[in-house]
Each structure stands twice: as C-alpha cells, then as structure tokens.
Design a protein around this motif. Sequence first.
Motif, PDB file in Angstrom:
ATOM      1  N   VAL A   1       0.856  -1.182   0.000  1.00  0.00           N
ATOM      2  CA  VAL A   1       0.000   0.000   0.000  1.00  0.00           C
ATOM      3  C   VAL A   1       0.892   1.231   0.000  1.00  0.00           C
ATOM      4  N   SER A   2       0.729   2.074  -1.014  1.00  0.00           N
ATOM      5  CA  SER A   2       1.526   3.293  -1.084  1.00  0.00           C
ATOM      6  C   SER A   2       0.696   4.385  -1.722  1.00  0.00           C
ATOM      7  N   LEU A   3       0.298   5.373  -0.928  1.00  0.00           N
ATOM      8  CA  LEU A   3      -0.446   6.502  -1.482  1.00  0.00           C
ATOM      9  C   LEU A   3       0.481   7.519  -2.107  1.00  0.00           C
ATOM     10  N   GLY A   4       1.727   7.563  -1.644  1.00  0.00           N
ATOM     11  CA  GLY A   4       2.665   8.549  -2.131  1.00  0.00           C
ATOM     12  C   GLY A   4       3.031   8.348  -3.590  1.00  0.00           C
ATOM     13  N   ARG A   5       2.960   7.131  -4.063  1.00  0.00           N
ATOM     14  CA  ARG A   5       3.289   6.832  -5.455  1.00  0.00           C
ATOM     15  C   ARG A   5       2.050   6.295  -6.157  1.00  0.00           C
ATOM     16  N   SER A   6       0.975   7.019  -6.075  1.00  0.00           N
ATOM     17  CA  SER A   6      -0.283   6.540  -6.608  1.00  0.00           C
ATOM     18  C   SER A   6      -0.466   6.896  -8.086  1.00  0.00           C
ATOM     19  N   GLY A   7       0.632   7.143  -8.783  1.00  0.00           N
ATOM     20  CA  GLY A   7       0.546   7.456 -10.199  1.00  0.00           C
ATOM     21  C   GLY A   7       0.111   6.249 -11.005  1.00  0.00           C
ATOM     22  N   VAL A   8      -0.234   6.483 -12.213  1.00  0.00           N
ATOM     23  CA  VAL A   8      -0.682   5.408 -13.084  1.00  0.00           C
ATOM     24  C   VAL A   8       0.533   4.795 -13.757  1.00  0.00           C
ATOM     25  N   TYR A   9       0.587   3.474 -13.777  1.00  0.00           N
ATOM     26  CA  TYR A   9       1.691   2.760 -14.405  1.00  0.00           C
ATOM     27  C   TYR A   9       1.116   1.795 -15.413  1.00  0.00           C
ATOM     28  N   PRO A  10       1.645   1.706 -16.578  1.00  0.00           N
ATOM     29  CA  PRO A  10       2.770   2.468 -17.113  1.00  0.00           C
ATOM     30  C   PRO A  10       2.331   3.829 -17.652  1.00  0.00           C
ATOM     31  N   LEU A  11       3.274   4.765 -17.652  1.00  0.00           N
ATOM     32  CA  LEU A  11       3.021   6.069 -18.254  1.00  0.00           C
ATOM     33  C   LEU A  11       2.944   5.888 -19.758  1.00  0.00           C
ATOM     34  N   LEU A  12       2.022   6.594 -20.403  1.00  0.00           N
ATOM     35  CA  LEU A  12       1.896   6.411 -21.850  1.00  0.00           C
ATOM     36  C   LEU A  12       1.434   7.676 -22.540  1.00  0.00           C
ATOM     37  N   ASN A  13       1.666   7.691 -23.849  1.00  0.00           N
ATOM     38  CA  ASN A  13       1.170   8.748 -24.733  1.00  0.00           C
ATOM     39  C   ASN A  13       0.332   8.085 -25.810  1.00  0.00           C
ATOM     40  N   MET A  14      -0.716   8.780 -26.235  1.00  0.00           N
ATOM     41  CA  MET A  14      -1.539   8.296 -27.342  1.00  0.00           C
ATOM     42  C   MET A  14      -1.631   9.417 -28.368  1.00  0.00           C
ATOM     43  N   THR A  15      -1.300   9.078 -29.617  1.00  0.00           N
ATOM     44  CA  THR A  15      -1.380  10.042 -30.711  1.00  0.00           C
ATOM     45  C   THR A  15      -2.096   9.379 -31.871  1.00  0.00           C
ATOM     46  N   GLU A  16      -2.448  10.189 -32.856  1.00  0.00           N
ATOM     47  CA  GLU A  16      -3.069   9.618 -34.053  1.00  0.00           C
ATOM     48  C   GLU A  16      -2.728  10.458 -35.261  1.00  0.00           C
ATOM     49  N   ASP A  17      -2.775   9.818 -36.406  1.00  0.00           N
ATOM     50  CA  ASP A  17      -2.692  10.522 -37.674  1.00  0.00           C
ATOM     51  C   ASP A  17      -3.911  10.089 -38.482  1.00  0.00           C
ATOM     52  N   GLN A  18      -3.880  10.309 -39.761  1.00  0.00           N
ATOM     53  CA  GLN A  18      -5.062  10.025 -40.575  1.00  0.00           C
ATOM     54  C   GLN A  18      -5.409   8.533 -40.615  1.00  0.00           C
ATOM     55  N   ASP A  19      -4.395   7.665 -40.528  1.00  0.00           N
ATOM     56  CA  ASP A  19      -4.634   6.226 -40.702  1.00  0.00           C
ATOM     57  C   ASP A  19      -4.428   5.373 -39.457  1.00  0.00           C
ATOM     58  N   HIS A  20      -3.740   5.891 -38.438  1.00  0.00           N
ATOM     59  CA  HIS A  20      -3.387   5.066 -37.293  1.00  0.00           C
ATOM     60  C   HIS A  20      -3.556   5.807 -35.961  1.00  0.00           C
ATOM     61  N   VAL A  21      -3.678   5.009 -34.903  1.00  0.00           N
ATOM     62  CA  VAL A  21      -3.566   5.483 -33.529  1.00  0.00           C
ATOM     63  C   VAL A  21      -2.295   4.836 -32.989  1.00  0.00           C
ATOM     64  N   TYR A  22      -1.474   5.628 -32.284  1.00  0.00           N
ATOM     65  CA  TYR A  22      -0.210   5.127 -31.747  1.00  0.00           C
ATOM     66  C   TYR A  22      -0.230   5.268 -30.237  1.00  0.00           C
ATOM     67  N   VAL A  23       0.168   4.202 -29.556  1.00  0.00           N
ATOM     68  CA  VAL A  23       0.301   4.233 -28.105  1.00  0.00           C
ATOM     69  C   VAL A  23       1.742   3.875 -27.785  1.00  0.00           C
ATOM     70  N   THR A  24       2.417   4.757 -27.048  1.00  0.00           N
ATOM     71  CA  THR A  24       3.769   4.470 -26.588  1.00  0.00           C
ATOM     72  C   THR A  24       3.734   4.456 -25.063  1.00  0.00           C
ATOM     73  N   ALA A  25       4.337   3.426 -24.485  1.00  0.00           N
ATOM     74  CA  ALA A  25       4.316   3.256 -23.039  1.00  0.00           C
ATOM     75  C   ALA A  25       5.728   3.033 -22.519  1.00  0.00           C
ATOM     76  N   GLU A  26       6.030   3.673 -21.401  1.00  0.00           N
ATOM     77  CA  GLU A  26       7.317   3.489 -20.748  1.00  0.00           C
ATOM     78  C   GLU A  26       7.237   2.256 -19.855  1.00  0.00           C
ATOM     79  N   LEU A  27       8.058   1.254 -20.187  1.00  0.00           N
ATOM     80  CA  LEU A  27       8.068   0.015 -19.417  1.00  0.00           C
ATOM     81  C   LEU A  27       9.497  -0.429 -19.109  1.00  0.00           C
ATOM     82  N   PRO A  28      10.258   0.398 -18.387  1.00  0.00           N
ATOM     83  CA  PRO A  28      11.634   0.005 -18.090  1.00  0.00           C
ATOM     84  C   PRO A  28      11.667  -1.249 -17.227  1.00  0.00           C
ATOM     85  N   GLY A  29      12.546  -2.157 -17.579  1.00  0.00           N
ATOM     86  CA  GLY A  29      12.697  -3.372 -16.799  1.00  0.00           C
ATOM     87  C   GLY A  29      11.668  -4.438 -17.081  1.00  0.00           C
ATOM     88  N   VAL A  30      10.775  -4.214 -18.030  1.00  0.00           N
ATOM     89  CA  VAL A  30       9.758  -5.206 -18.391  1.00  0.00           C
ATOM     90  C   VAL A  30      10.158  -5.819 -19.723  1.00  0.00           C
TER      91      VAL A  30
END
Length: 155
Positions: free
Chosen positions: A41-70
């Motif tokens: 139990v840790s409230l101090g580090r209650s961030g969402v894991y993994p951190l990610l970005n979602m972008t799109e262009d005309q034909d695709h949606v891209y999701v990039t996620a930081e997963l160090p050590g995985v």
Amino acid sequence: MAILRWTPASVGRRVPGRELDRLKDQVEGLFENLLSAVEGVSLGRSGVYPLLNMTEDQDHVYVTAELPGVSASDLELSIENDNLTLRGERKIVEADKKVNYHRREREAGFFRRTIALPVKVDAAGVSAAMKDGILTVTLPKAVEAKPRKISVESI
C-alpha cells in the motif's frame, strides 16, 4: 521532515484556502504514514503505471508506453470494446535479505492499464514492438473511422 512552501502573501495572516490545502496535505500524509506499514500500500506513489502517450494521424492510432525493466515476454496486450489493455509484470531482482534500504522507489509486481481508444480500430492489423523499455503499439483505424473526402458536383 516536510518542506513547507513559503509565500509572502500568507505571512502574518491566515488565508482560508491555504489553510485548507495545508490541512488536506497533513491528513494525506497521516494516512500515507499509517498505510505504509502495510505491504503493497503506497499513497505517495499513486501514479498510473505504465506512463503512456496516445497520438493519431489520418490512418493510425499510436500508443507508446514506458516500461523500463519489463521484457516483451512479460507483456500481454488485448483489444476489447474499443479499449486497449496492457497487462504485465515488472520483475526487479531482490537484494539480499541482510541489506538495509535507504531508499526504495522501484516497485515490482503485476500491472494492468486499460485505456479507451478514440476511434474504432482494425484489431487484426494491430502491431506492437518493444525497444529500450519503450513499447510502441500501432493500431490501424477501421475504414469507417477514417476521414472520407466527398466530392461536390456542380449542377
């Protein structure tokens, strides 16, 4: 020990909004200290894991996620009802039991993150690649989700 923010406007008088913020911070700190004794139990580090970005262009949606050590073998991706789910396990080599930690911020364990996709995608064409701890998922948009140009006739 806590670091308190000093602002000249609050010197010599009480500001109700700041007092409430300070009280809220103290209560959160109290609960964090009480719950930190319970493993996992840790409230101090209650961030969402993994951190990610979602972008799109005309034909695709891209999701990039930081997963160090995985590793890629510890990941599972799925698409269901216009949601992308990333599941996996982050493994960290445990130190010897005789070691005393001075700071322990890297956590290990299972994670699951589900995100809503902004458009319908063609699930059969989804691809994923992992390089240097960054997962890149490429999701082709479904035909009905792609913009369509309509020509206008002159009558």
